[in-house]
Motif scaffolding. Structure first.
Motif, PDB file in Angstrom:
ATOM      1  N   THR A 277       0.836  -1.190   0.000  1.00 49.04           N
ATOM      2  CA  THR A 277       0.000   0.000   0.000  1.00 49.04           C
ATOM      3  C   THR A 277       0.876   1.246   0.000  1.00 49.04           C
ATOM      4  OG1 THR A 277      -0.132  -0.102   2.414  1.00 49.04           O
ATOM      5  CG2 THR A 277      -1.932  -1.102   1.154  1.00 49.04           C
ATOM      6  N   LEU A 278       0.312   2.347  -0.495  1.00 42.94           N
ATOM      7  CA  LEU A 278       1.067   3.576  -0.707  1.00 42.94           C
ATOM      8  C   LEU A 278       0.359   4.763  -0.080  1.00 42.94           C
ATOM      9  CD1 LEU A 278       3.264   5.300  -2.273  1.00 42.94           C
ATOM     10  CD2 LEU A 278       1.669   5.285  -4.204  1.00 42.94           C
ATOM     11  N   GLY A 279       1.155   5.697   0.443  1.00 37.84           N
ATOM     12  CA  GLY A 279       0.644   6.978   0.915  1.00 37.84           C
ATOM     13  C   GLY A 279       1.638   8.066   0.580  1.00 37.84           C
ATOM     14  N   THR A 280       1.198   9.326   0.679  1.00 43.32           N
ATOM     15  CA  THR A 280       2.089  10.442   0.353  1.00 43.32           C
ATOM     16  C   THR A 280       2.031  11.517   1.423  1.00 43.32           C
ATOM     17  OG1 THR A 280       0.408  11.628  -0.945  1.00 43.32           O
ATOM     18  CG2 THR A 280       1.810  10.064  -2.124  1.00 43.32           C
ATOM     19  N   ALA A 281       3.148  12.211   1.567  1.00 50.38           N
ATOM     20  CA  ALA A 281       3.237  13.406   2.412  1.00 50.38           C
ATOM     21  C   ALA A 281       3.759  14.515   1.512  1.00 50.38           C
ATOM     22  CB  ALA A 281       4.174  13.174   3.586  1.00 50.38           C
ATOM     23  N   GLU A 282       2.979  15.570   1.320  1.00 48.04           N
ATOM     24  CA  GLU A 282       3.318  16.566   0.303  1.00 48.04           C
ATOM     25  C   GLU A 282       3.400  17.976   0.880  1.00 48.04           C
ATOM     26  OE1 GLU A 282       1.338  16.058  -3.534  1.00 48.04           O
ATOM     27  OE2 GLU A 282       0.190  14.424  -2.619  1.00 48.04           O
ATOM     28  N   SER A 283       4.432  18.667   0.470  1.00 51.92           N
ATOM     29  CA  SER A 283       4.538  20.083   0.777  1.00 51.92           C
ATOM     30  C   SER A 283       4.429  20.880  -0.509  1.00 51.92           C
ATOM     31  CB  SER A 283       5.844  20.382   1.508  1.00 51.92           C
ATOM     32  OG  SER A 283       5.890  21.740   1.904  1.00 51.92           O
ATOM     33  N   CYS A 284       5.505  20.958  -1.292  1.00 49.33           N
ATOM     34  CA  CYS A 284       5.487  21.822  -2.479  1.00 49.33           C
ATOM     35  C   CYS A 284       4.508  21.348  -3.547  1.00 49.33           C
ATOM     36  CB  CYS A 284       6.889  21.942  -3.070  1.00 49.33           C
ATOM     37  SG  CYS A 284       7.538  20.424  -3.778  1.00 49.33           S
ATOM     38  N   GLU A 339      12.067  12.347   7.112  1.00 47.93           N
ATOM     39  CA  GLU A 339      11.194  12.231   8.277  1.00 47.93           C
ATOM     40  C   GLU A 339       9.719  12.339   7.873  1.00 47.93           C
ATOM     41  OE1 GLU A 339      12.259  14.626  11.629  1.00 47.93           O
ATOM     42  OE2 GLU A 339      14.406  14.139  11.482  1.00 47.93           O
ATOM     43  N   MET A 340       9.440  13.132   6.853  1.00 45.57           N
ATOM     44  CA  MET A 340       8.059  13.222   6.349  1.00 45.57           C
ATOM     45  C   MET A 340       7.601  11.868   5.803  1.00 45.57           C
ATOM     46  SD  MET A 340       8.142  16.899   4.353  1.00 45.57           S
ATOM     47  CE  MET A 340       6.515  16.659   3.601  1.00 45.57           C
ATOM     48  N   ALA A 341       8.436  11.211   5.018  1.00 44.60           N
ATOM     49  CA  ALA A 341       8.069   9.924   4.433  1.00 44.60           C
ATOM     50  C   ALA A 341       7.887   8.865   5.523  1.00 44.60           C
ATOM     51  CB  ALA A 341       9.133   9.486   3.435  1.00 44.60           C
ATOM     52  N   GLU A 342       8.786   8.844   6.488  1.00 48.71           N
ATOM     53  CA  GLU A 342       8.670   7.873   7.572  1.00 48.71           C
ATOM     54  C   GLU A 342       7.431   8.157   8.418  1.00 48.71           C
ATOM     55  OE1 GLU A 342      12.426   8.475   9.363  1.00 48.71           O
ATOM     56  OE2 GLU A 342      13.528   7.249   7.914  1.00 48.71           O
ATOM     57  N   GLY A 343       7.153   9.447   8.648  1.00 53.79           N
ATOM     58  CA  GLY A 343       5.955   9.822   9.394  1.00 53.79           C
ATOM     59  C   GLY A 343       4.682   9.438   8.663  1.00 53.79           C
ATOM     60  N   ALA A 344       4.679   9.581   7.341  1.00 52.14           N
ATOM     61  CA  ALA A 344       3.500   9.212   6.551  1.00 52.14           C
ATOM     62  C   ALA A 344       3.242   7.717   6.625  1.00 52.14           C
ATOM     63  CB  ALA A 344       3.693   9.642   5.100  1.00 52.14           C
ATOM     64  N   ARG A 345       4.303   6.930   6.627  1.00 54.72           N
ATOM     65  CA  ARG A 345       4.130   5.476   6.754  1.00 54.72           C
ATOM     66  C   ARG A 345       3.429   5.135   8.073  1.00 54.72           C
ATOM     67  NH1 ARG A 345       7.887   1.861   7.519  1.00 54.72           N
ATOM     68  NH2 ARG A 345       6.478   0.240   6.737  1.00 54.72           N
ATOM     69  N   ARG A 346       3.878   5.785   9.137  1.00 55.91           N
ATOM     70  CA  ARG A 346       3.286   5.495  10.451  1.00 55.91           C
ATOM     71  C   ARG A 346       1.850   6.004  10.536  1.00 55.91           C
ATOM     72  NH1 ARG A 346       8.314   7.610  12.042  1.00 55.91           N
ATOM     73  NH2 ARG A 346       7.268   9.576  12.564  1.00 55.91           N
ATOM     74  N   ARG A 347       1.656   7.247  10.142  1.00 53.81           N
ATOM     75  CA  ARG A 347       0.351   7.897  10.328  1.00 53.81           C
ATOM     76  C   ARG A 347      -0.718   7.304   9.406  1.00 53.81           C
ATOM     77  NH1 ARG A 347      -1.415  12.803  12.616  1.00 53.81           N
ATOM     78  NH2 ARG A 347      -3.660  12.514  12.839  1.00 53.81           N
TER      79      ARG A 347
END
Length: 422
Positions: A277-284, A339-347
């Motif tokens: 499964t896939l998720g994303t954390a996006e800023s720009c 850290e954003m990518a690792e946080g997205a995996r957890r969250r």
């Protein structure tokens, strides 16, 4: 067998010349004509003036044997095309009863009153072949005049596409005895056109004389299109496909699919085959990465969601990015996107996550981090990888390029598997 004709595309309408409407019709027609081996020599846009339409028709027939016309078939006073064509081919407008019945049926189905201007949609030049338009009210018209074919179609894109696919292309193939032609497409990403050409120069030189290669660049990659022309021998397509293993040997790391498939569609089968499964954390990218992924039908089978962490507070609160990381490295840094990518995996509770952050512009850049500085990270259960890019192509292109590079990073870091084929 007759020589294949040159084709001219003519779009009619002031709205095109004023830039109020983008001409997507010509793009579609050019692509579809190329698939059957017909060459577009010129594309012209003409205003809603009778004298200018006539002049354009006269000029077009000097250049091409097939003139495909779109626009000007609506019910309003500025729609002049069929009136001009009737005069141009020395004819008169007559009522086409099957079209009239079709139009009446449409208005009855939607319980709407039918006005006289709607009835006039069924008027056609007496000497044309009517191309029935099952998805609209304006029929297409086919004229064969002194060896030159003129085809008039509605400017509404879905109506034009229907007529082109269902009637015009098959008629052209029959009328001009178009020989068999095959296209094999290989999709690449991550390498520019000139570098790609250098890597496959020997392979391209060795192609059979009846197979031609076209480089079709797009943002972040290149479509390689092989076009094979009949040489009188059977199994043209299998023989073309047999050329691909050597191409994979030369540039396999840049190939993500075979066939007409976009990068965001190619990642789905890769994830499904690995049960990830896939998720994303996006800023720009502001959610564009998630939008691209979810634009693919069936993406809910592998995509869980996205967190748009545009502000640093959201990066900390929702993704668990350390305030110290932001203070020491800044929001646009490999440390932060990791850290954003690792946080997205957890969250989000996903197997794989992508994260983006960057300075899209036009402002916000510094000497150390100019506009176009982009950081992307990929994280799974075994690794977190990141990369910094630098490209300043304007705000929108910077964002779109970031999305392409993020999807490519996903493709590159998943366990090895088969190339997607469509």
């Amino acid at each position: 067998m007759s020589l294949l004709p040159d084709v001219e595309i003519m779009t009619i309408g002031d709205e095109l010349l004023y830039g109020q409407v983008i001409d997507t019709n010509s793009t579609f027609m050019g692509q579809e004509l190329a698939k059957i081996g017909l060459r577009v020599r010129q594309i012209s846009s003409v205003s809603d003036r009778a004298d200018e339409i006539v002049a354009a028709l006269d000029q077009a027939r000097q250049r091409a044997r097939v003139i495909l016309i779109t626009g000007g078939l609506g019910p309003t006073k500025d729609d002049l095309t069929k009136h001009v064509l009737a005069r141009y081919f020395h004819s008169e407008l007559v009522m086409h009863e099957p079209t009239l019945e079709h139009v009446e049926g449409i208005f009855k189905r939607y319980n709407r009153p039918m006005l006289d201007v709607n009835r006039q949609q069924a008027l056609v030049p007496a000497n044309c072949e009517v191309l029935f338009n099952a998805v609209g009210t304006a029929p297409g018209m086919w004229f064969d005049d002194q060896g030159t074919v003129f085809v008039s179609m509605p400017g509404v894109p879905h109506e034009m596409k229907y007529l082109m696919s269902e009637q015009v292309l098959p008629r052209l193939q029959t009328r001009f005895q178009v020989p068999p032609i095959e296209h094999v497409v290989v999709q690449t990403v991550g390498l520019g056109e000139s570098f790609l050409a250098e890597k496959i120069a020997d392979w391209e030189t060795a192609l059979p004389s009846n197979v031609k290669l076209a480089y079709l660049p797009y943002l972040g990659g290149v479509r390689l299109r092989l076009t094979g022309y009949s040489d009188g021998q059977p199994d043209l397509r299998p023989r073309m496909e047999a050329l691909l293993p050597e191409l994979h040997a030369a540039i396999g790391e840049y190939i993500f699919a075979e066939g007409e498939v976009k990068l965001e569609a190619a990642i789905g089968p890769l994830l499904l085959a690995r049960n990830l499964t896939l998720g994303t954390a996006e800023s720009c990218t502001g959610g564009l990465l998630a939008h691209k992924i979810t634009s693919v039908p069936g993406s809910s089978a592998y995509f869980r969601g996205s967190i748009v962490a545009y502000h640093n507070d959201i990066k900390v609160q929702e993704l668990g990015v350390s305030p110290a990381t932001l203070a020491d490295h800044g929001a646009v840094s490999e440390a932060t996107v990791r850290e954003m990518a690792e946080g997205a995996r957890r969250r989000l509770g996903v197997d794989v996550a992508l994260a983006t952050s960057g300075i899209a512009g036009p402002g916000g850049g510094t000497e150390a981090k100019p506009v176009g500085t982009i950081c992307i990270a990929y994280a799974d259960a075994h690794q977190t990888v990141s990369r910094q890019f630098s490209f300043d192509r304007g705000r929108q292109l910077n964002v779109e390029y970031t999305v392409t590079m993020a999807l490519n990073m996903l493709r590159q870091n998943l366990p090895a598997g088969e190339v997607v084929k469509l």
